[in-house]
Design an enzyme around this catalytic site. Structure first.
Site, PDB file in Angstrom:
ATOM      1  N   ASP A   1       6.382 -67.346  -7.482  1.00  0.00           N
ATOM      2  CA  ASP A   1       5.546 -66.234  -7.010  1.00  0.00           C
ATOM      3  C   ASP A   1       4.101 -66.670  -6.817  1.00  0.00           C
ATOM      4  O   ASP A   1       3.435 -66.243  -5.863  1.00  0.00           O
ATOM      5  CB  ASP A   1       5.609 -65.073  -8.005  1.00  0.00           C
TER       6      ASP A   1
ATOM      7  N   GLU B   1      10.654 -67.261   1.331  1.00  0.00           N
ATOM      8  CA  GLU B   1       9.531 -68.174   1.542  1.00  0.00           C
ATOM      9  C   GLU B   1       9.184 -68.320   3.020  1.00  0.00           C
ATOM     10  O   GLU B   1       8.523 -69.277   3.422  1.00  0.00           O
ATOM     11  CB  GLU B   1       9.854 -69.547   0.947  1.00  0.00           C
TER      12      GLU B   1
ATOM     13  N   ASP C   1       0.873  -1.183   0.000  1.00  0.00           N
ATOM     14  CA  ASP C   1       0.000   0.000   0.000  1.00  0.00           C
ATOM     15  C   ASP C   1       0.909   1.232   0.000  1.00  0.00           C
ATOM     16  O   ASP C   1       1.945   1.238   0.674  1.00  0.00           O
ATOM     17  CB  ASP C   1      -0.912   0.003   1.230  1.00  0.00           C
ATOM     18  N   ASP C   2       0.526   2.270  -0.742  1.00  0.00           N
ATOM     19  CA  ASP C   2       1.360   3.470  -0.801  1.00  0.00           C
ATOM     20  C   ASP C   2       1.139   4.387   0.389  1.00  0.00           C
ATOM     21  O   ASP C   2       1.858   5.376   0.554  1.00  0.00           O
ATOM     22  CB  ASP C   2       1.096   4.228  -2.110  1.00  0.00           C
TER      23      ASP C   2
ATOM     24  N   ASP D   1       7.869 -71.919   7.034  1.00  0.00           N
ATOM     25  CA  ASP D   1       8.732 -71.834   5.861  1.00  0.00           C
ATOM     26  C   ASP D   1       8.293 -72.917   4.868  1.00  0.00           C
ATOM     27  O   ASP D   1       8.035 -74.063   5.258  1.00  0.00           O
ATOM     28  CB  ASP D   1      10.190 -72.056   6.299  1.00  0.00           C
ATOM     29  N   ILE D   2       8.184 -72.552   3.595  1.00  0.00           N
ATOM     30  CA  ILE D   2       7.779 -73.516   2.566  1.00  0.00           C
ATOM     31  C   ILE D   2       8.922 -74.505   2.331  1.00  0.00           C
ATOM     32  O   ILE D   2      10.063 -74.104   2.075  1.00  0.00           O
ATOM     33  CB  ILE D   2       7.421 -72.802   1.250  1.00  0.00           C
TER      34      ILE D   2
ATOM     35  N   MET E   1      -5.484   1.106  -5.609  1.00  0.00           N
ATOM     36  CA  MET E   1      -5.219   2.488  -6.009  1.00  0.00           C
ATOM     37  C   MET E   1      -3.855   2.947  -5.524  1.00  0.00           C
ATOM     38  O   MET E   1      -3.701   3.432  -4.401  1.00  0.00           O
ATOM     39  CB  MET E   1      -6.324   3.401  -5.460  1.00  0.00           C
TER      40      MET E   1
END
Length: 492
Positions: free
Chosen positions: A347, A373, A9-10, A330-331, A55
């Protein structure tokens, strides 16, 4: 909230007044007294919101706004035009210059803080969005459709709650040119609509004839589905007390009657953009958290999550004296599955194995993939006898049905299981897992496709045998029978 606000602002007195008001709300305020300095500050420093007087001599506010919005580095900085002019044409010119909102002199304190807070939050969200987009591009990833929608979408779904027919009609005429707009006279019906459909904004009149609009706002804020939905309230002049109550309960913004269409569209645009940004970041956070704790192949929780969860459960079990057991499985001969059927076949076996674990665990249990696994199940409220039953059931459900790799190919798969249970206050997740892993190794060594109990649990098993002889307790006898199957020396 901490945000940097540039006041332009002025007239020094106006600057000082705005600076004092904003500083009282803990904003970091930067000042400029002409347009050229304002543009230079925006280019040099991080600014979150610009309060720009229209302004000014030399370069007026409209030109300053155009230049700020024309530069790529500053185009996302929100600009609020502050003016003594109250003509629609001035607001149209402000919008065309890129202004995000308007304030009319003398500036109302509530309006000032509300507008600045809303746009500062929007700027911060916008910065986060742009940063994520930049990171994605650096990683060679295309911008997602959700990100593009959040950044570029201009239209939204709005629910207007107003029981005054002429007022509602006038608003819909303006809104429906840009947004999908729905009107509801009854607040309870509005709640039902909000529960059943997705909206980007709720506009509520506080002048409802037979209902309290603030009560509806409070209900919307209390429901999980609508907690983050932006709300704009329509307020009558002189009703500042209810306006403040609305802001305190979480209303995002307001419009004072008679409603200026340009201000309304500007504020709606801000709120819809803010919601889209919030939704995108919230969804990405959920996805990131899920990605961080989930195994991508099987969909089970990963080791990282397991370790944290197990530690929490163990602390609770030791504190309360309640039982806690873990199962490591475990597999068997998984390497031969990969060698014979390839990694794709391996997978498929892992995915089906995980699916069977998930189907055969209780709601309170947590199944995880440790890696390769190897899998683990955490079993709260589970003593040795019950853990053994779950272990045997797990082994059997793997061995009972063949795994289908192709329509014309099924293979038999078995698994070995190791069990361990919390035995003393000195137990840690590491010692518990180590015992279960040793039990798994023992099951493998003794021929696979079987369940084994941790070695240190053998002493516990012998104790159960002695206790069984003294008490004749059925639960104790069951527990001893379970562990004695793996530790026959206990019966000597």
């Amino acid at each position: 909230m901490t945000a940097r606000v540039l006041v332009v602002d002025d007239i020094p007195a106006n600057v000082k007044l705005l600076e004092a008001r904003l500083s009282a709300e803990y904003f970091d305020v930067v000042t400029a007294f002409n347009g050229a300095d304002a543009i230079e500050i925006c280019a040099r420093e991080r600014i979150d919101v610009v309060l720009l007087d229209v302004m000014m001599p030399g370069m007026d506010g409209f030109e300053v706004c155009r230049r700020i919005k024309a530069e790529p580095e500053t185009q996302h900085v929100p600009v609020i035009m502050v003016t003594a002019l109250d003509q629609p044409s001035d607001k149209v010119q402000g919008l065309e210059s890129g202004a995000d909102d308007f304030l009319t002199k003398p500036v109302d304190d509530i309006a000032l803080i509300t507008r600045v807070k809303n746009l500062a939050r929007l700027k911060m969200l916008n910065d986060e969005m742009l940063m994520r987009a930049s990171t994605s591009r650096q990683l060679g990833l295309a911008d997602s459709a959700a990100l593009k929608k959040a950044l570029n979408s201009r239209t939204g779904r709005i629910l207007l709650v107003d029981d005054h027919p002429r007022s509602a009609t006038r608003l819909v005429e303006v809104l429906s040119k840009i947004h999908d707009t729905f009107v509801e006279r009854d607040p309870q019906n509005a709640l039902i609509k909000l529960a059943e459909h997705n909206f980007d904004l709720l506009i509520v009149s506080l002048s409802l004839a037979n209902a309290d609009g603030l009560r509806l706002c409070s209900q919307v804020r209390s429901l999980d589905r609508t907690r983050h939905l932006p709300i704009i309230i329509l307020v009558e002049p002189g009703d500042e007390a209810r306006l403040l109550r609305g802001m305190d309960m979480g209303v995002n913004d307001y419009l004072m009657r008679p409603i200026d269409r340009h201000e309304m569209l500007a504020r709606i645009k801000t709120q819809i953009k803010r919601k889209r940004f919030n939704d995108y970041l919230r969804n990405r956070l959920e996805e990131s958290v899920e990605f961080a704790i989930t195994d991508a192949l099987t969909g089970l929780h990963n080791r990282r999550y397991m370790e944290s969860h197990l530690r929490t459960l163990m602390e609770e079990a030791i504190r309360t004296g309640r039982p806690l057991s873990i199962l490591v499985t475990d597999i068997d001969h998984f390497k031969s599955v990969n060698d014979t059927h390839g990694h794709d076949g391996g997978d498929l076996v892992l995915k089906e194995f995980a699916a069977r674990l998930r189907r055969n665990t209780r709601g309170i249990d947590l199944a995880c993939r440790l890696g390769g696994e190897e899998f683990l199940i955490i079993m709260p409220e589970t003593d040795l006898a019950r853990a053994y039953q779950i272990g045997e059931r797990t082994r059997a459900m793997v061995a009972s049905d063949p795994f289908q790799l192709r329509p014309d190919l099924k293979i038999r798969v078995t698994a070995s299981v190791g069990l361990a249970t919390v035995e003393s206050p000195d137990d840690t997740p590491e010692t518990l897992f180590k015992r279960a892993d040793k039990a798994l190794y023992a099951a493998k060594k003794r021929g696979r496709n079987r369940v084994a109990v941790a070695a240190s649990t053998a002493t516990h098993c012998c104790y159960l045998r002695k206790l069984d002889g003294l008490t004749g307790s059925v639960p104790v006898r069951r527990a001893h029978s379970a562990c004695a199957a793996n530790w026959p020396n206990c019966n000597e």
